[in-house]
Design a protein around this motif. Structure first.
Motif, PDB file in Angstrom:
ATOM      1  N   LEU A  82      19.723 -19.310  16.303  1.00  0.00           N
ATOM      2  CA  LEU A  82      19.434 -17.920  16.669  1.00  0.00           C
ATOM      3  C   LEU A  82      20.709 -17.147  16.983  1.00  0.00           C
ATOM      4  O   LEU A  82      21.685 -17.709  17.520  1.00  0.00           O
ATOM      5  CB  LEU A  82      18.476 -17.882  17.853  1.00  0.00           C
ATOM      6  N   LYS A  83      20.660 -15.875  16.638  1.00  0.00           N
ATOM      7  CA  LYS A  83      21.789 -14.973  16.842  1.00  0.00           C
ATOM      8  C   LYS A  83      21.355 -13.821  17.745  1.00  0.00           C
ATOM      9  O   LYS A  83      20.168 -13.488  17.786  1.00  0.00           O
ATOM     10  CB  LYS A  83      22.252 -14.409  15.495  1.00  0.00           C
ATOM     11  N   PRO A  84      22.286 -13.182  18.429  1.00  0.00           N
ATOM     12  CA  PRO A  84      21.905 -12.038  19.266  1.00  0.00           C
ATOM     13  C   PRO A  84      21.158 -10.957  18.485  1.00  0.00           C
ATOM     14  O   PRO A  84      20.263 -10.310  19.037  1.00  0.00           O
ATOM     15  CB  PRO A  84      23.261 -11.534  19.767  1.00  0.00           C
ATOM     16  N   GLU A  85      21.472 -10.804  17.208  1.00  0.00           N
ATOM     17  CA  GLU A  85      20.783  -9.796  16.408  1.00  0.00           C
ATOM     18  C   GLU A  85      19.341 -10.164  16.070  1.00  0.00           C
ATOM     19  O   GLU A  85      18.611  -9.366  15.495  1.00  0.00           O
ATOM     20  CB  GLU A  85      21.552  -9.499  15.111  1.00  0.00           C
ATOM     21  N   ASP A  86      18.930 -11.368  16.427  1.00  0.00           N
ATOM     22  CA  ASP A  86      17.520 -11.757  16.274  1.00  0.00           C
ATOM     23  C   ASP A  86      16.674 -11.264  17.449  1.00  0.00           C
ATOM     24  O   ASP A  86      15.447 -11.399  17.427  1.00  0.00           O
ATOM     25  CB  ASP A  86      17.384 -13.269  16.160  1.00  0.00           C
ATOM     26  N   THR A  87      17.311 -10.716  18.462  1.00  0.00           N
ATOM     27  CA  THR A  87      16.587 -10.211  19.626  1.00  0.00           C
ATOM     28  C   THR A  87      15.639  -9.093  19.208  1.00  0.00           C
ATOM     29  O   THR A  87      16.045  -8.112  18.593  1.00  0.00           O
ATOM     30  CB  THR A  87      17.570  -9.692  20.679  1.00  0.00           C
ATOM     31  N   ALA A  88      14.354  -9.268  19.539  1.00  0.00           N
ATOM     32  CA  ALA A  88      13.336  -8.291  19.146  1.00  0.00           C
ATOM     33  C   ALA A  88      11.995  -8.742  19.704  1.00  0.00           C
ATOM     34  O   ALA A  88      11.847  -9.865  20.191  1.00  0.00           O
ATOM     35  CB  ALA A  88      13.256  -8.178  17.628  1.00  0.00           C
ATOM     36  N   VAL A  89      11.033  -7.858  19.573  1.00  0.00           N
ATOM     37  CA  VAL A  89       9.640  -8.228  19.802  1.00  0.00           C
ATOM     38  C   VAL A  89       9.075  -8.697  18.463  1.00  0.00           C
ATOM     39  O   VAL A  89       9.121  -7.960  17.477  1.00  0.00           O
ATOM     40  CB  VAL A  89       8.823  -7.044  20.346  1.00  0.00           C
ATOM     41  N   TYR A  90       8.570  -9.898  18.444  1.00  0.00           N
ATOM     42  CA  TYR A  90       8.024 -10.497  17.228  1.00  0.00           C
ATOM     43  C   TYR A  90       6.500 -10.414  17.261  1.00  0.00           C
ATOM     44  O   TYR A  90       5.875 -10.831  18.240  1.00  0.00           O
ATOM     45  CB  TYR A  90       8.464 -11.944  17.107  1.00  0.00           C
ATOM     46  N   SER A  91       5.929  -9.909  16.177  1.00  0.00           N
ATOM     47  CA  SER A  91       4.484  -9.780  16.066  1.00  0.00           C
ATOM     48  C   SER A  91       4.004 -10.485  14.815  1.00  0.00           C
ATOM     49  O   SER A  91       4.717 -10.531  13.808  1.00  0.00           O
ATOM     50  CB  SER A  91       4.077  -8.306  15.995  1.00  0.00           C
ATOM     51  N   CYS A  92       2.784 -11.024  14.886  1.00  0.00           N
ATOM     52  CA  CYS A  92       2.208 -11.633  13.692  1.00  0.00           C
ATOM     53  C   CYS A  92       1.053 -10.772  13.186  1.00  0.00           C
ATOM     54  O   CYS A  92       0.461 -10.003  13.944  1.00  0.00           O
ATOM     55  CB  CYS A  92       1.751 -13.065  13.954  1.00  0.00           C
ATOM     56  N   ALA A  93       0.783 -10.915  11.907  1.00  0.00           N
ATOM     57  CA  ALA A  93      -0.257 -10.126  11.269  1.00  0.00           C
ATOM     58  C   ALA A  93      -0.968 -10.990  10.238  1.00  0.00           C
ATOM     59  O   ALA A  93      -0.370 -11.905   9.665  1.00  0.00           O
ATOM     60  CB  ALA A  93       0.341  -8.896  10.604  1.00  0.00           C
ATOM     61  N   ALA A  94      -2.236 -10.691   9.987  1.00  0.00           N
ATOM     62  CA  ALA A  94      -3.031 -11.446   9.021  1.00  0.00           C
ATOM     63  C   ALA A  94      -3.694 -10.498   8.037  1.00  0.00           C
ATOM     64  O   ALA A  94      -4.046  -9.366   8.380  1.00  0.00           O
ATOM     65  CB  ALA A  94      -4.080 -12.297   9.735  1.00  0.00           C
ATOM     66  N   GLY A  95      -3.860 -10.979   6.829  1.00  0.00           N
ATOM     67  CA  GLY A  95      -4.496 -10.167   5.796  1.00  0.00           C
ATOM     68  C   GLY A  95      -4.577 -10.943   4.502  1.00  0.00           C
ATOM     69  O   GLY A  95      -4.451 -12.176   4.494  1.00  0.00           O
ATOM     70  N   PHE A  96      -4.758 -10.213   3.418  1.00  0.00           N
ATOM     71  CA  PHE A  96      -4.883 -10.843   2.106  1.00  0.00           C
ATOM     72  C   PHE A  96      -3.907 -10.203   1.117  1.00  0.00           C
ATOM     73  O   PHE A  96      -4.327  -9.572   0.136  1.00  0.00           O
ATOM     74  CB  PHE A  96      -6.328 -10.734   1.611  1.00  0.00           C
ATOM     75  N   PRO A  97      -2.619 -10.367   1.366  1.00  0.00           N
ATOM     76  CA  PRO A  97      -1.650  -9.798   0.423  1.00  0.00           C
ATOM     77  C   PRO A  97      -1.743 -10.497  -0.926  1.00  0.00           C
ATOM     78  O   PRO A  97      -1.895 -11.723  -0.993  1.00  0.00           O
ATOM     79  CB  PRO A  97      -0.303 -10.068   1.105  1.00  0.00           C
ATOM     80  N   THR A  98      -1.704  -9.731  -1.997  1.00  0.00           N
ATOM     81  CA  THR A  98      -1.861 -10.302  -3.332  1.00  0.00           C
ATOM     82  C   THR A  98      -0.565 -10.299  -4.131  1.00  0.00           C
ATOM     83  O   THR A  98      -0.515 -10.876  -5.217  1.00  0.00           O
ATOM     84  CB  THR A  98      -2.934  -9.538  -4.120  1.00  0.00           C
ATOM     85  N   THR A  99       0.447  -9.648  -3.620  1.00  0.00           N
ATOM     86  CA  THR A  99       1.744  -9.625  -4.298  1.00  0.00           C
ATOM     87  C   THR A  99       2.834  -9.951  -3.294  1.00  0.00           C
ATOM     88  O   THR A  99       2.612  -9.897  -2.081  1.00  0.00           O
ATOM     89  CB  THR A  99       2.025  -8.252  -4.916  1.00  0.00           C
TER      90      THR A  99
END
Length: 122
Positions: A82-99
């Motif tokens: 990990l790097k300092p520039e990885d600092t963030a709020v991480y969110s997950c999402a679900a769906g049905f991406p086709t591409t």
């Protein structure tokens, strides 16, 4: 589907964290899951996703690994070096991406979990 992200925290540069995204409700093994992050003052950006294959942002390739445990309806994001520039709020999402474009963009997902904060100190 409801998503619960967890695993964030404070880590020193070079360290590791594993984020979890647990799904509940009307889950499906065919859905894709993506991780996005937003740092203070910056726009949300794609990090990684998994459909029938994994996708990674160039900035995290070779450091992060996304995986899925279908029995637990959980997707993991293993973050190494990990790097300092990885600092963030991480969110997950679900769906049905086709591409690939949908998998790596917010448009491919219709359910979002709350974020978990990752802070990397230098």
């Amino acid at each position: 589907v409801q998503l619960q992200a967890s695993g964030g925290g404070l880590v020193q540069a070079g360290g590791s964290l594993r984020l979890s995204c647990a799904a509940s409700g009307r889950t499906s093994r065919s859905y894709g899951t993506g991780w996005f992050r937003q740092a203070p003052g910056k726009e949300r950006e794609f990090v990684a996703a998994i459909t029938w294959r994994p996708y990674y942002a160039d900035s995290v390739k070779d450091r992060f690994t996304i995986s899925r445990d279908n029995a637990k309806n959980t997707v993991y994001l293993q973050m190494n070096s990990l790097k300092p520039e990885d600092t963030a709020v991480y969110s997950c999402a679900a769906g049905f991406p086709t591409t690939a474009a949908q998998a790596m963009g917010a448009m491919g997902y219709d359910s979002w979990g709350q974020g978990t904060l990752v802070t990397v100190s230098s």
